[in-house]
Design an enzyme around this catalytic site. Sequence first.
Site, PDB file in Angstrom:
ATOM      1  N   GLY A  19       2.051   1.608  -3.478  1.00 56.38           N
ATOM      2  CA  GLY A  19       0.899   1.926  -4.321  1.00 56.38           C
ATOM      3  C   GLY A  19       0.417   3.350  -4.157  1.00 56.38           C
ATOM      4  N   ASP A  20       0.501   3.878  -2.952  1.00 53.17           N
ATOM      5  CA  ASP A  20       0.106   5.263  -2.717  1.00 53.17           C
ATOM      6  C   ASP A  20       0.975   6.215  -3.531  1.00 53.17           C
ATOM      7  OD1 ASP A  20      -1.324   7.415  -1.348  1.00 53.17           O
ATOM      8  OD2 ASP A  20       0.528   7.719  -0.233  1.00 53.17           O
ATOM      9  N   GLY A  21       2.270   5.960  -3.529  1.00 52.67           N
ATOM     10  CA  GLY A  21       3.182   6.805  -4.310  1.00 52.67           C
ATOM     11  C   GLY A  21       2.940   6.694  -5.803  1.00 52.67           C
ATOM     12  N   ALA A  27       0.829  -1.208   0.000  1.00 52.93           N
ATOM     13  CA  ALA A  27       0.000   0.000   0.000  1.00 52.93           C
ATOM     14  C   ALA A  27       0.861   1.255   0.000  1.00 52.93           C
ATOM     15  CB  ALA A  27      -0.942  -0.005   1.208  1.00 52.93           C
ATOM     16  N   THR A  38      -0.392   8.447  -6.659  1.00 55.16           N
ATOM     17  CA  THR A  38      -0.228   9.898  -6.606  1.00 55.16           C
ATOM     18  C   THR A  38       0.521  10.412  -7.832  1.00 55.16           C
ATOM     19  OG1 THR A  38      -0.289   9.890  -4.198  1.00 55.16           O
ATOM     20  CG2 THR A  38       0.688  11.827  -5.250  1.00 55.16           C
TER      21      THR A  38
END
Length: 136
Positions: free
Chosen positions: A28-30, A25, A33
């Site tokens: 994945g967030d990076g 996660a 974004t």
Amino acid sequence: MINIPILTDCISEKQARELNPLVLAYIGDGVHTLYVRTKEMRATSGKADKLHRLVTEQVKASAQAQSLNNIKDLLTEEEEGIFLRARNSHQHSMAKNASVADYKTATGFEAVIGYLYLTGQNERLEYLLSEAIAKD
């Protein structure tokens, strides 16, 4: 049009499944974004502060939860397993401006993105991200 960086040193699906889902996660967030920032930069001729506001609205937990809902029927069995592991994992923090349900769903969404990115499944990643955003 690919809006994500290409990872040249991918890991195997087995290695990715063995990672803590919160690590998936985090990656994945990076990736998510950066995908949204690149997409908005190409679509908007605005200044950085305007881009920041546009992007923030799309990457907050409630928006990511909606993105997951947009693509949940498109997930493979493997991707759904990654999503569920991350969503159900014990998290040490919670979003300040999101419900617990949205935060957990967003974490699962980010984990799927991280999994696809780390395993080099770029076409699949691009497809799911474009579908997630297109249906908003």
